[in-house]
Design an enzyme around this catalytic site. Structure first.
Site, PDB file in Angstrom:
ATOM      1  N   ARG A 252      -7.948  12.097 -19.546  1.00  0.00           N
ATOM      2  CA  ARG A 252      -8.003  11.816 -18.123  1.00  0.00           C
ATOM      3  C   ARG A 252      -6.571  11.889 -17.613  1.00  0.00           C
ATOM      4  NH1 ARG A 252     -10.113   6.219 -15.359  1.00  0.00           N
ATOM      5  NH2 ARG A 252      -8.252   5.555 -16.457  1.00  0.00           N
TER       6      ARG A 252
ATOM      7  N   TYR B 280     -39.969  -1.998   2.328  1.00  0.00           N
ATOM      8  CA  TYR B 280     -40.034  -0.530   2.404  1.00  0.00           C
ATOM      9  C   TYR B 280     -40.799   0.072   1.226  1.00  0.00           C
ATOM     10  CZ  TYR B 280     -36.672   0.036   6.229  1.00  0.00           C
ATOM     11  OH  TYR B 280     -36.042   0.024   7.449  1.00  0.00           O
TER      12      TYR B 280
ATOM     13  N   MET C 277     -30.887  -2.294   4.128  1.00  0.00           N
ATOM     14  CA  MET C 277     -29.463  -2.227   4.461  1.00  0.00           C
ATOM     15  C   MET C 277     -28.874  -3.611   4.702  1.00  0.00           C
ATOM     16  SD  MET C 277     -27.624  -0.267   7.627  1.00  0.00           S
ATOM     17  CE  MET C 277     -28.374   1.304   7.266  1.00  0.00           C
TER      18      MET C 277
ATOM     19  N   LYS D 232      -5.250  -2.674  -8.319  1.00  0.00           N
ATOM     20  CA  LYS D 232      -5.677  -1.506  -7.529  1.00  0.00           C
ATOM     21  C   LYS D 232      -6.979  -1.820  -6.796  1.00  0.00           C
ATOM     22  CE  LYS D 232      -7.832   0.116 -11.778  1.00  0.00           C
ATOM     23  NZ  LYS D 232      -7.591   0.873 -13.024  1.00  0.00           N
TER      24      LYS D 232
HETATM   25  C1  PLP Z   1      -7.737   0.128 -14.012  1.00  0.00           C
HETATM   26  C2  PLP Z   1      -6.781   0.255 -15.125  1.00  0.00           C
HETATM   27  C3  PLP Z   1      -6.447  -0.845 -15.910  1.00  0.00           C
HETATM   28  C4  PLP Z   1      -7.207  -2.144 -15.819  1.00  0.00           C
HETATM   29  O1  PLP Z   1      -8.458  -1.920 -16.417  1.00  0.00           O
HETATM   30  P1  PLP Z   1      -9.512  -3.108 -16.634  1.00  0.00           P
HETATM   31  O2  PLP Z   1     -10.535  -2.498 -17.501  1.00  0.00           O
HETATM   32  O3  PLP Z   1     -10.018  -3.467 -15.299  1.00  0.00           O
HETATM   33  O4  PLP Z   1      -8.788  -4.203 -17.297  1.00  0.00           O
HETATM   34  C5  PLP Z   1      -5.449  -0.714 -16.834  1.00  0.00           C
HETATM   35  N1  PLP Z   1      -4.824   0.472 -17.021  1.00  0.00           N
HETATM   36  C6  PLP Z   1      -5.148   1.580 -16.317  1.00  0.00           C
HETATM   37  C7  PLP Z   1      -4.441   2.847 -16.576  1.00  0.00           C
HETATM   38  C8  PLP Z   1      -6.144   1.514 -15.351  1.00  0.00           C
HETATM   39  O5  PLP Z   1      -6.481   2.599 -14.669  1.00  0.00           O
END
Ligand code: PLP
Length: 375
Positions: A145, A267, A318, A46
């Site tokens: 979640r 800055y 930046m 992702k």
């Molecule tokens: C992002 C995610 C993973 C991978 O998690 P990592 O901690 O990056 O290994 C696995 N399962 C779900 C449901 C996730 O959202």
């Protein structure tokens, strides 16, 4: 990781981000060694493979034997699907947004179903097509979640046809505290997962992501789902990293200057030289995802001198940041020289920690201005 050879294109950018897909494949093989035979490893790709470019990373993982790829969104899945051979599954963690089950199916993707409504929509699609459609079902085992609650599961169990047309190819859940092995939530979630899965038809199971798979074989089930570990983020922050670095982030020295004791740099006059100092200006800043919160805390390293770490001084701008190079050997830090902000001698975990964050956030925030080198 081989050191990069600057090209003309690299000379024109403020920073160079070198990505090594073969190191991702190596980390995938390390995961396979941890889980042993009989357990499969998916990959979380992702957020554009955590910012590294899914078009390079996913094929490298496929080459290392990975056949299950998790993205978050339907749109991400539609980008990834054509990049992989058909024997790879692309699974969409957020499931179909309302009204998109048909699109998700047409794109050759498999949803993770998280709610009774998502299940109802997928089941209706299957029935309208008079076929059975594969799906992953996610259970909330205590993180609150994603996934079906215990009440949702009892509701489904009461309706005999709730899952009709759905071929449950995996039942999964996700751990909240896996990077803290002593945390009681880990065992509690494991027990809750084992209890709640009994309310669904038997299927392969998956609970662990990167950190969870290092908790031990109780957490492995049939499939683990690492992401961060594949990209070189230490999944065991309480111990030495079991994975190898995947990226190198370097920036060129734009200019150097000598300042006298008492001179403020950058800055807000946030850094005042305590002694006569030499300051080097690098062409990377928060506009590139090198977080402003790392100002005054981060370090950079010199590829030719692994032992030498130089402090980032004052505020990060930046497009630039300042490094106190007074401690470097005379004549070494000149205009055009490359310094590593992340590299073989300076881990992504250290760089992230300097910014008060984790490797995940640093990786996924790396901007689009770098010259990217894919090894
Ligand atoms: C992002 C995610 C993973 C991978 O998690 P990592 O901690 O990056 O290994 C696995 N399962 C779900 C449901 C996730 O959202």
């Amino acid at each position: 990781m081989a050191s990069d050879v600057p090209s003309p294109a690299a000379d024109r950018a403020g920073g160079i981000l070198t990505i090594d897909p073969s190191a991702v494949a190596e980390n995938y093989r390390r995961v396979l060694r941890v889980i042993g035979p009989g357990v499969k490893a998916a990959a979380a790709v992702k957020a554009d493979a955590y910012g590294l470019g899914v078009e390079n990373i996913a094929p490298a993982l496929y080459g290392a034997g990975c056949r299950h790829f998790f993205v978050a969104h339907l749109a991400e899945g539609m980008v990834l699907r054509p990049l992989l051979p058909s024997d790879a599954s692309v699974l969409v963690l957020h499931g179909p947004p309302p009204g998109t089950a048909g699109d998700l199916h047409a794109a050759g993707l498999i949803p993770v179903l998280n709610s009774p409504d998502q299940i109802a929509e997928w089941s209706a699609l299957a029935q309208s097509r008079e076929s059975s459609l594969p799906a992953v079902v996610q259970i909330d085992s205590g993180m609150a979640r994603f996934g079906l609650s215990e009440a949702d599961l009892h509701g489904l169990a009461r309706k005999s046809d709730a899952l009709s047309g759905i071929d449950v190819s995996l039942v999964m859940s996700h751990l909240a505290c896996a990077d803290e092995p002593e945390h009681p939530a880990n065992r509690a979630q494991l027990l809750q997962f084992e209890r709640l899965r009994g309310l669904l038809p038997p299927a392969p199971y998956s609970l662990a992501a990167s950190s969870g798979l290092f908790l031990g074989s109780d957490w492995h089930f049939d499939l683990v789902r690492p992401g961060a570990a594949l990209y070189g983020v230490n999944p065991t922050p309480y111990a030495l990293s079991p994975v190898c670095p995947v990226i190198r982030l370097s920036a060129r020295v734009i200019q150097t200057r000598d300042v006298q004791a008492g001179q403020a740099v950058g800055y807000g006059a946030a850094f005042v030289a305590g002694r006569a100092s030499r300051i080097a200006l690098l062409g990377i800043g928060y506009g590139d995802g090198y977080l402003r919160s790392a100002g005054g805390r981060a370090r950079v390293s010199l590829p030719s001198h692994p032992e030498l770490h130089l402090p980032v001084t004052g505020r990060i701008s930046m497009d630039s940041l300042c490094v106190d190079v007074t401690g470097a050997p005379e004549g070494l830090i000149r205009e055009g020289v490359l310094l590593d902000l992340i590299g073989p001698h300076l881990s992504i975990d250290e760089a992230a920690s300097s910014a008060g964050t984790i490797g995940y956030e640093l990786l996924t925030g790396l901007g689009g201005r770098y010259h990217r080198v894919i090894l």
